[in-house]
Design a protein around this motif. Structure first.
Motif, short mmCIF file in Angstrom:
data_model
loop_
_atom_site.label_atom_id
_atom_site.label_comp_id
_atom_site.label_asym_id
_atom_site.label_seq_id
_atom_site.Cartn_x
_atom_site.Cartn_y
_atom_site.Cartn_z
N LEU A 263 -30.62 38.11 -119.23
CA LEU A 263 -29.53 38.55 -118.37
C LEU A 263 -29.59 37.91 -116.99
O LEU A 263 -28.59 37.91 -116.26
CB LEU A 263 -29.58 40.08 -118.23
CG LEU A 263 -29.25 40.87 -119.51
CD1 LEU A 263 -29.56 42.33 -119.33
CD2 LEU A 263 -27.78 40.69 -119.86
N PRO A 267 -23.81 33.61 -117.54
CA PRO A 267 -23.28 33.94 -118.88
C PRO A 267 -23.24 32.76 -119.85
O PRO A 267 -23.55 32.91 -121.03
CB PRO A 267 -21.88 34.47 -118.58
CG PRO A 267 -22.01 35.07 -117.20
CD PRO A 267 -22.98 34.18 -116.47
N GLY A 276 -24.81 40.86 -122.64
CA GLY A 276 -24.60 40.85 -121.20
C GLY A 276 -23.25 41.44 -120.81
O GLY A 276 -23.15 42.24 -119.89
N ARG A 277 -22.19 41.05 -121.54
CA ARG A 277 -20.86 41.55 -121.23
C ARG A 277 -20.76 43.06 -121.50
O ARG A 277 -20.15 43.80 -120.72
CB ARG A 277 -19.81 40.80 -122.06
CG ARG A 277 -18.37 41.28 -121.85
CD ARG A 277 -17.94 41.18 -120.40
NE ARG A 277 -16.57 41.63 -120.21
CZ ARG A 277 -16.11 42.16 -119.10
NH1 ARG A 277 -16.92 42.32 -118.05
NH2 ARG A 277 -14.85 42.53 -119.00
N GLU A 280 -22.28 44.88 -118.69
CA GLU A 280 -21.39 44.87 -117.52
C GLU A 280 -20.31 45.95 -117.67
O GLU A 280 -19.99 46.66 -116.71
CB GLU A 280 -20.72 43.50 -117.38
CG GLU A 280 -21.65 42.39 -116.91
CD GLU A 280 -20.99 41.02 -117.01
OE1 GLU A 280 -19.76 40.98 -117.30
OE2 GLU A 280 -21.68 40.01 -116.81
N GLN A 283 -21.62 49.26 -116.95
CA GLN A 283 -22.19 49.33 -115.60
C GLN A 283 -23.71 49.53 -115.63
O GLN A 283 -24.27 50.33 -114.89
CB GLN A 283 -21.51 50.42 -114.78
CG GLN A 283 -20.02 50.19 -114.62
CD GLN A 283 -19.30 51.33 -113.93
OE1 GLN A 283 -19.85 52.41 -113.76
NE2 GLN A 283 -18.07 51.08 -113.51
N ASN A 285 -27.58 47.18 -116.05
CA ASN A 285 -28.09 45.81 -115.89
C ASN A 285 -29.23 45.47 -116.83
O ASN A 285 -29.81 44.39 -116.75
CB ASN A 285 -28.49 45.54 -114.43
CG ASN A 285 -29.65 46.40 -113.98
OD1 ASN A 285 -30.28 47.09 -114.78
ND2 ASN A 285 -29.92 46.39 -112.69
N ASP A 291 -30.62 52.13 -120.23
CA ASP A 291 -29.46 51.25 -120.36
C ASP A 291 -29.13 51.02 -121.83
O ASP A 291 -27.98 50.76 -122.18
CB ASP A 291 -29.72 49.90 -119.68
CG ASP A 291 -29.84 50.02 -118.16
OD1 ASP A 291 -29.61 51.13 -117.65
OD2 ASP A 291 -30.18 49.02 -117.50
N ASN A 326 -17.05 38.04 -125.26
CA ASN A 326 -16.39 38.91 -124.27
C ASN A 326 -15.30 39.74 -124.94
O ASN A 326 -15.15 40.93 -124.67
CB ASN A 326 -15.79 38.08 -123.14
CG ASN A 326 -16.85 37.54 -122.19
OD1 ASN A 326 -18.01 37.95 -122.24
ND2 ASN A 326 -16.47 36.63 -121.32
N TRP A 528 -13.17 50.68 -118.77
CA TRP A 528 -13.23 49.43 -118.00
C TRP A 528 -11.86 48.93 -117.58
O TRP A 528 -11.73 48.10 -116.68
CB TRP A 528 -13.96 48.35 -118.80
CG TRP A 528 -13.26 47.96 -120.06
CD1 TRP A 528 -13.30 48.61 -121.26
CD2 TRP A 528 -12.42 46.83 -120.26
NE1 TRP A 528 -12.54 47.96 -122.19
CE2 TRP A 528 -11.99 46.85 -121.62
CE3 TRP A 528 -11.99 45.79 -119.45
CZ2 TRP A 528 -11.14 45.89 -122.14
CZ3 TRP A 528 -11.15 44.82 -119.99
CH2 TRP A 528 -10.74 44.87 -121.32
N TYR A 579 -25.36 50.92 -110.76
CA TYR A 579 -24.00 50.67 -110.31
C TYR A 579 -23.83 51.12 -108.85
O TYR A 579 -23.29 50.40 -108.02
CB TYR A 579 -23.02 51.41 -111.21
CG TYR A 579 -21.57 51.22 -110.83
CD1 TYR A 579 -20.97 49.97 -110.88
CD2 TYR A 579 -20.79 52.32 -110.45
CE1 TYR A 579 -19.63 49.81 -110.54
CE2 TYR A 579 -19.45 52.16 -110.12
CZ TYR A 579 -18.88 50.90 -110.17
OH TYR A 579 -17.56 50.74 -109.83
#
Length: 772
Positions: A263, A267, A276-277, A280, A283, A285, A291, A326, A528, A579
């Protein structure tokens, strides 16, 4: 709910000093106490627990002959150029298992040519192998199936595959059959002793061990390092219900590091841009196990719960195409948004059904409904089991008919509490079931709808007999006592030494006494895209006498009015919000302190006459204002309370528990009224419609607005309403939107009325006291 505080054990000074070496910014006392209480009591244990480099992982060939047989068959397939299919499962462990084999075996077999994968559809198929899927693979020329996270008990399907010329290698971690299945190899840690360091491996970790063994046998062939699979292993391990001890903890530690390293790349350079997306979008990491448990895991699970087919999640986790990943991540996030709304709806309906159960005579909760979406039943069952302290089985009785059964089937999910082996409990009722599978804490099942009453009685009787006098009161357990002054970065870093947490090593629960809450507010979550999600969260500040500085916190799924007034005790977890870039607590349970002085000055002025049998109804008094209409908002209740104070009256709350119609039925009734009035030219009053439908003025306004788009014109004549119909004015697209708004308004009203039917009198008094 019974609260239990772990008996404090004061570790010796030498052990505290050992731990302090890992917490230079603080005393290390809290971490030392937790380690000691959890049985980590010497230097070597502590070192191996904290530092994965000291831990000695087990060889994949600890599985002995079974692993040898599996590797030999894979080598045979490679040499003969045979086609291989990975057969996975639709939950997070199954998806990551499939992804590990897809990437790992993909180093030895050409993807899409020699190697393919199959994920069953959650809403149409069960866990495990099935004959139609095997038929499809046979038509493609497949000669070998490698299962992951499934297959141990699919005896009939394995025999069927063999008849079609397909060998089967099972990699799994679920409950074993009585005899070894007729497979080429079965790699399942449940064949190992319970104290073996591989015993608790999840499906993804077993799949990794198979790939690890192949890497060791054919070291010159793979181009990618084996370690590149570890991030997927960590996601599956933490998302699944397995104990994070032994190799499970070791692999999770390595995997989280691998995930973080990936990460940190841009990207376009990441090995797993989809992960990774997805982080995101939720929110997160990726540097915390939470997570995964609160971010990645639920989202991967949500796809099959909502859409049924979760096959694309393997692409999401393994593809290097950033744009494509994505798009897949955004589809996954929207599925999770939908899952939250469905879960909330089903939870409210289950809560209503629970009010009709006598829990004092119920050992296993078995509830059914024809409209429940099967995909979220496991989640709701888990909530109910935790809240009631009873194993819970929820069934959707929509009446699916499968080829092998002439009668409609109910499908559902079961979740347990720690003291009950749910798998064995369900297995003992196999004569009533169509299919079932799972492990001691969770199971899936299907059975003929007509068998549900027998199943409910039999499983309750069996648990009552096996439990004896065991208390099924739900419990919440706290590990250490802290103050608000203790909360913050130093304590967080101490507790972080125990990560990754999971079963066998749970997230530390903090007990905070004589605290109080301020600045509480709640709101629905947003997805989102900025759209509201029907899932509530309360933010607050917590105080106590140890410091003048408040500390922030959140309470998922609860309204601010549910926080008690005055002094409280609470159990919480300490977290870091990446976040908002702040430390905060996550509230688990709260209750008024035993020495709390709740403001009771108005108790004598509020009478609770709710849900009284008619022959017990008190005699109305001129000194009482009787409120029979159930409110839908605190402001409605406050308005009546102000009137009582002004007139020096008592307020008697006398509304009954609502028994509402489904919102769709209310809409159909409204349409029926409109059709009748337009056909007969009769008129009706607004009050008559409100009484007939049992809704508020606001909802009726939205209903009339929706009727407009379906060709009805509603005009007012004095106090009457007249309806006419013109089919040329129908606008289905706008009409669907307007009807959805009407249904949503009714659902919210019904939810609020249910809340006010059951909210404790103490909460009502506390809320009304906020007038002062």
């Amino acid at each position: 709910m019974q609260w239990i505080l772990t008996t404090p054990e004061q570790p010796p000074e030498w052990f505290i000093q050992l731990v302090k070496q890992h917490t230079p910014a603080s005393s290390g006392l809290f971490a030392a106490q937790l380690f000691w209480q959890r049985g980590i009591k010497d230097k070597s244990q502590l070192a191996a627990f904290i530092n994965h480099k000291i831990y000695q992982p087990a060889s994949p060939f600890e599985f002995e002959q079974e692993m040898q047989l599996a590797i030999a068959r894979l080598q045979q397939a490679r040499n003969a150029g045979e086609k291989i299919a990975i057969w996975g499962d639709f939950d997070a462990d199954g998806i990551t298992s499939t992804s590990v084999l897809w990437d790992g075996l993909g180093q030895f077999f050409i993807q899409h040519q020699q190697l393919t994968y199959y994920i069953p559809n959650r809403l149409k198929e069960s866990h495990g192998l099935n004959e139609p899927g095997i038929d499809n693979l046979a038509k493609q020329g497949c000669k070998l199936i490698v299962t992951c996270d499934t297959g141990s008990t699919n005896i009939d399907e394995i025999i069927y595959a063999q008849k079609l010329g397909i060998d089967v290698i099972v990699t799994d971690h679920h409950t074993l059959p009585a005899e070894r299945p007729p497979v080429t190899a079965i790699i399942n840690p449940r064949y190992l002793p319970q104290d073996h360091q591989l015993f608790h491996l999840s499906g993804v970790a077993v799949a990794y061990k198979l790939v690890e063994a192949l890497y060791q046998k054919l070291p010159s062939i793979p181009q990618d390092p084996l370690e590149n699979l570890l991030d997927l292993v960590a996601v599956g391990l933490i998302a699944d219900l397995v104990q994070l001890t032994g190799d499970c903890r070791y692999l999770a530690q390595l995997g989280i590091q691998r995930l973080q390293a990936d990460l940190q790349q841009p990207p376009a350079m990441r090995r797993r841009p989809g992960v990774g997306r997805l982080l995101e979008l939720c929110q997160k990491n990726g540097d915390r196990p939470t997570d995964i448990s609160f971010g990645l895991g639920p989202r991967i699970n949500a796809v099959s719960r909502i859409q049924g087919d979760a096959s694309f999640c393997v692409e999401l986790l393994t593809s290097r195409d950033v744009k494509h990943c994505n798009e897949l991540a955004e589809v996954t996030e929207l599925a999770n948004t939908r899952r939250k709304s469905l879960q909330k709806d089903v939870q409210a309906q289950v809560t209503q059904k629970l009010t009709q159960l006598d829990l004092s005579t119920t050992s296993v909760i078995v509830l059914e409904d024809p409209q429940w979406p099967a995909g979220v039943l496991g989640l709701v069952a888990g909530q109910v089991a935790q809240e009631t302290g009873r194993p819970t089985i929820l069934l959707s009785t929509e009446g699916t008919i499968e080829n092998s059964t002439p009668t409609p089937l109910a499908r559902g999910s079961a979740r347990s509490i720690n003291s009950v082996d749910l798998y064995q409990l369900v297995k003992d009722q196999a004569y009533l079931l169509h299919r079932f599978g799972g492990h001691p804490y969770a199971a899936g099942l299907s059975l003929p709808v007509e068998n549900i009453p027998l199943f409910r009685d039999a499983i309750n009787q069996q648990l009552r007999q096996s439990l004896g006098g065991i208390n099924l009161t739900p419990t919440v357990k706290a590990d250490i006592v802290v103050t608000v002054a203790d909360l913050g970065k130093e304590l967080f870093l101490e507790l972080k030494l125990l990560e990754p947490c999971g079963m066998g090593n749970p997230v530390p629960k903090l007990f905070i006494q004589n605290c109080w809450f301020e600045n509480a507010w709640h709101r629905n979550q947003q997805d989102w895209q900025g759209k509201k999600v029907q899932y509530i969260k309360t933010d607050f500040n917590i105080h106590d006498d140890s410091t003048k500085n408040p500390f922030p916190g959140i309470w998922w799924g609860h309204y601010k009015e549910e926080l008690p007034l005055g002094k409280c005790d609470c159990i919480a977890e300490l977290d870091y919000n990446t976040y908002k870039k702040r430390y905060e607590i996550r509230l688990i349970a709260v209750r008024p302190s035993e020495n709390s002085e709740l403001n009771t000055q108005h108790f004598a002025h509020i009478l609770d006459w709710r849900n009284l049998p008619s022959h017990h109804s008190p005699v109305p008094s001129t000194q009482s204002l009787i409120l029979e209409e159930c409110p839908t908002h605190w402001d409605d209740l406050r308005a009546w309370w102000r009137r009582c104070l002004y007139n020096n009256q008592q307020l008697a709350i006398a509304w009954s528990k609502p028994n509402p119609q489904p919102p769709k039925e209310i809409w159909l009734t409204l349409v029926g009224i409109a059709k009748y009035l337009s056909r007969t030219n009769q008129v009706v009053t607004r009050v008559q419609i409100l009484e007939k439908l049992g809704i508020s003025d606001r909802a009726l306004f939205l209903g009339i607005k929706a009727l407009k788009y379906w060709g009805f014109t509603v005009t007012r004549q004095d106090r009457d309403l007249q309806v006419s119909w013109n089919p040329s004015t129908v606008s289905e697209t706008q009409g669907d939107v307007a009807v959805a708004q009407f249904l949503a308004a009714i659902s919210e009203e019904q939810f609020q009325q249910q809340y006010f039917a059951e909210v404790p009198l103490a909460t009502i008094v506390a809320m009304l006291n906020r007038l002062d």
